[in-house]
Design a protein around this motif. Structure first.
Motif, PDB file in Angstrom:
ATOM      1  N   GLN A 163       0.816  -1.211   0.000  1.00 30.42           N
ATOM      2  CA  GLN A 163       0.000   0.000   0.000  1.00 30.42           C
ATOM      3  C   GLN A 163       0.852   1.264   0.000  1.00 30.42           C
ATOM      4  OE1 GLN A 163      -3.066   0.092   2.964  1.00 30.42           O
ATOM      5  NE2 GLN A 163      -3.669   2.184   2.528  1.00 30.42           N
ATOM      6  N   ARG A 207      -3.248   4.126  -6.516  1.00 29.72           N
ATOM      7  CA  ARG A 207      -3.899   5.048  -5.571  1.00 29.72           C
ATOM      8  C   ARG A 207      -5.399   4.811  -5.477  1.00 29.72           C
ATOM      9  NH1 ARG A 207      -1.381  10.718  -4.810  1.00 29.72           N
ATOM     10  NH2 ARG A 207      -3.515  11.049  -4.165  1.00 29.72           N
ATOM     11  N   THR A 254      -7.466   2.227  -2.590  1.00 33.46           N
ATOM     12  CA  THR A 254      -7.433   2.450  -1.141  1.00 33.46           C
ATOM     13  C   THR A 254      -8.592   1.766  -0.421  1.00 33.46           C
ATOM     14  OG1 THR A 254      -6.302   4.560  -1.441  1.00 33.46           O
ATOM     15  CG2 THR A 254      -7.423   4.211   0.652  1.00 33.46           C
ATOM     16  N   ARG A 261      -8.215  -2.009  -0.434  1.00 37.22           N
ATOM     17  CA  ARG A 261      -7.173  -2.452   0.488  1.00 37.22           C
ATOM     18  C   ARG A 261      -7.656  -2.358   1.935  1.00 37.22           C
ATOM     19  NH1 ARG A 261      -2.120  -3.458  -0.564  1.00 37.22           N
ATOM     20  NH2 ARG A 261      -3.287  -4.488  -2.223  1.00 37.22           N
ATOM     21  N   SER A 286      -6.089   1.830   7.620  1.00 35.15           N
ATOM     22  CA  SER A 286      -5.720   1.629   6.218  1.00 35.15           C
ATOM     23  C   SER A 286      -6.239   2.772   5.356  1.00 35.15           C
ATOM     24  CB  SER A 286      -6.273   0.289   5.719  1.00 35.15           C
ATOM     25  OG  SER A 286      -5.898   0.063   4.376  1.00 35.15           O
ATOM     26  N   GLY A 307      -4.074   6.963   3.145  1.00 34.43           N
ATOM     27  CA  GLY A 307      -4.270   7.739   1.925  1.00 34.43           C
ATOM     28  C   GLY A 307      -4.735   9.147   2.198  1.00 34.43           C
TER      29      GLY A 307
END
Length: 490
Positions: free
Chosen positions: A28, A34, A37, A40, A104, A108
């Motif tokens: 990641q 990108r 996210t 993931r 997680s 981002g």
């Protein structure tokens, strides 16, 4: 099979699944698209749900009660599995899964907010994570201190009171040294110029090899925030490139090689057991910091590095090896922790330690965090933060829920100070090898005395066994005063 055999077989699978989760995190932060996210986040939540179920499986309690250890290694394995089992059993699956999902996602959000200097985009997410971490801490603490409960994940046995006392002992000498250095008549020159990415990365690989990094079990990638990931036969490093500051890349690389070498240096018999990983983040940081600073920024090694820099780039703004040594160790009141010089680095950690304790206790709300950070930074460093990316948004740790992690950086420096003194006594001719770009005598001593033991000993016991002395801040402070007194001609 005996109860202990059953326990080991079950733990082996849990350790393997944990390693897979860690690899997802590496992906990641390095090469994941990108746009992936949200996917993931669900993947991380799913694997955390599986791991939490295994870590709280009732059979663990039965096996732990029945297991009969044959030696100290068996007893330590039982101790570590028992600690993790009882801690995990206090956390409901809902909370463990939600923390994995939210942290997680937050990576981002943090990266975008940092790139855009937009703390308002990140602080609501941080508030949600903080609420979950307070809940977790409350369940783990059993009525005790919330911050101590979180600290246990990173430095078992340490308390915030002990750390606060250590920082109180360190701060006066660090501040006094900084004032002397910044006020000295002699000031090293900065390194000026443009340094392209590809030559930087080639030289970073050369530096990693000088410290014995095993490329057959590792690799190097670029990340926003450098880190290492993995264990046993696969431990990877990352670095970052700033084309006006090659030291950022080179020393981030050496730092992460220290972490990775610890994992790769652990006795292979400990793989897939609780002994097969670094015993604490303080112990881990001792390896990365001694690689980066006491070895990597030494006069002998920087003399070798100066020649490599001269070979890799058209021209250097620093004329000779001695001036280069001073430039590498130049003390400046910068904003960024990971770029901080040895004199001021621990002051950055003390700032974060106090702020995150206030966040966990509720004395500080996320809506006031930017103001609190900026005020504290101005007080501690005498410089006003110019933008959020250089302030509260610079570190990823809170975005991924690592409350209690920051003080281990300073503990690692203290441990490194103790280890360095013992290393120099054990290998008195070390500088002869470093001047040739060969750090292997230091690496071998550290592998033998620290790294190979993995989780076999408790953190302080590990350092004290390696050095033959009680852990103290004195060796680190003595080293800093001697080194920077020499460089700045105090």
């Amino acid at each position: 099979m005996s109860a202990f055999d059953d326990l080991l077989a079950f733990q082996r699978q849990t350790e393997a699944l944990s390693s897979i989760a860690e690899r997802l995190g590496w992906d990641q932060e390095t090469v994941m698209p990108r746009g992936a996210t949200e996917q993931r986040a669900e993947e991380m939540a799913a694997i955390e749900a599986v791991l939490h179920e295994r870590r709280t499986d009732p059979r663990l309690g039965e096996w732990l009660d029945q297991a009969e250890p044959e030696d100290d290694e068996d007893r330590r394995i039982i101790e570590l599995i028992s600690r993790d089992f009882h801690r995990a059993s206090k956390i409901p699956a809902r909370l463990a899964t939600e923390l994995a999902r939210q942290t997680s996602l937050a990576q981002g959000v943090w990266a975008d907010a940092r790139a855009n200097d937009a703390p308002a985009d990140f602080l609501p997410v941080l508030s949600d994570i903080l609420m979950l971490k307070r809940e977790e801490a409350s369940l783990l603490a059993d009525g005790g201190d919330l911050y101590d409960a979180l600290l246990e994940d990173y430095e078992p046995g340490a308390t915030q009171a002990q750390i606060a006392n250590l920082f109180d002992a360190m701060r006066p000498r660090l501040v006094a040294l900084r004032e002397e250095v910044l006020g000295a008549d002699f000031q090293p020159q900065p390194l000026n110029g443009h340094y392209a990415q590809e030559p930087q990365l080639r030289l970073a690989r050369i530096c990693a090899s000088a410290f014995g990094y095993d490329w057959s079990r590792g690799r190097m990638d670029i990340a926003v925030h450098p880190f290492s990931s993995g264990r046993w036969q696969d431990s990877r490093i990352t670095t970052r490139v700033v084309e006006t500051d090659p030291f950022n890349c080179l020393y981030s690389t050496i730092h992460e090689v220290g972490h990775s070498s610890y994992e790769l240096g652990i006795d292979s018999d400990y793989a897939f057991t609780p002994l097969g990983r670094g015993v604490s983040m303080g112990a881990h940081e001792s390896q990365s910091r001694i690689y980066e600073n006491q070895i990597g920024r030494s006069r002998a090694f920087t003399g070798w590095l100066h020649q490599r820099m001269s070979d890799s780039f058209d021209s250097l703004s620093v004329a000779d090896a001695e001036a280069f040594y001073a430039t590498v160790n130049r003390v400046t009141p910068g904003f960024i922790r990971t770029e901080a010089d040895e004199v001021q680095y621990n002051l950055h950690i003390m700032l974060r330690f106090d702020l995150e304790r206030d966040l966990i206790s509720g004395r500080l709300d996320t809506t006031d965090l930017v103001e609190a950070w900026n005020a504290r930074f101005l007080k501690d460093f005498g410089v006003a933060v110019d933008r959020p990316a250089n302030g509260v948004l610079q570190d990823v740790h809170w975005a991924v829920g690592l409350f209690g992690y920051f003080p281990t950086y300073a503990l690692g420096n203290v441990y490194a100070g103790c280890l360095h003194r013992a290393l120099r006594q054990a290998v008195p001719d070390l500088d002869q090898s470093l001047a040739l770009g060969d750090a292997s005598p230091a690496v071998e001593w550290l592998r033998e005395n620290v790294q190979r033991h993995g989780g076999l000993y408790r953190p302080r016991d590990l350092i004290e066994q390696a050095t033959g002395e009680a852990v103290s801040e004195a060796p680190l402070l003595d080293y800093l005063e001697e080194k920077f007194g020499d460089i700045y001609r105090l």
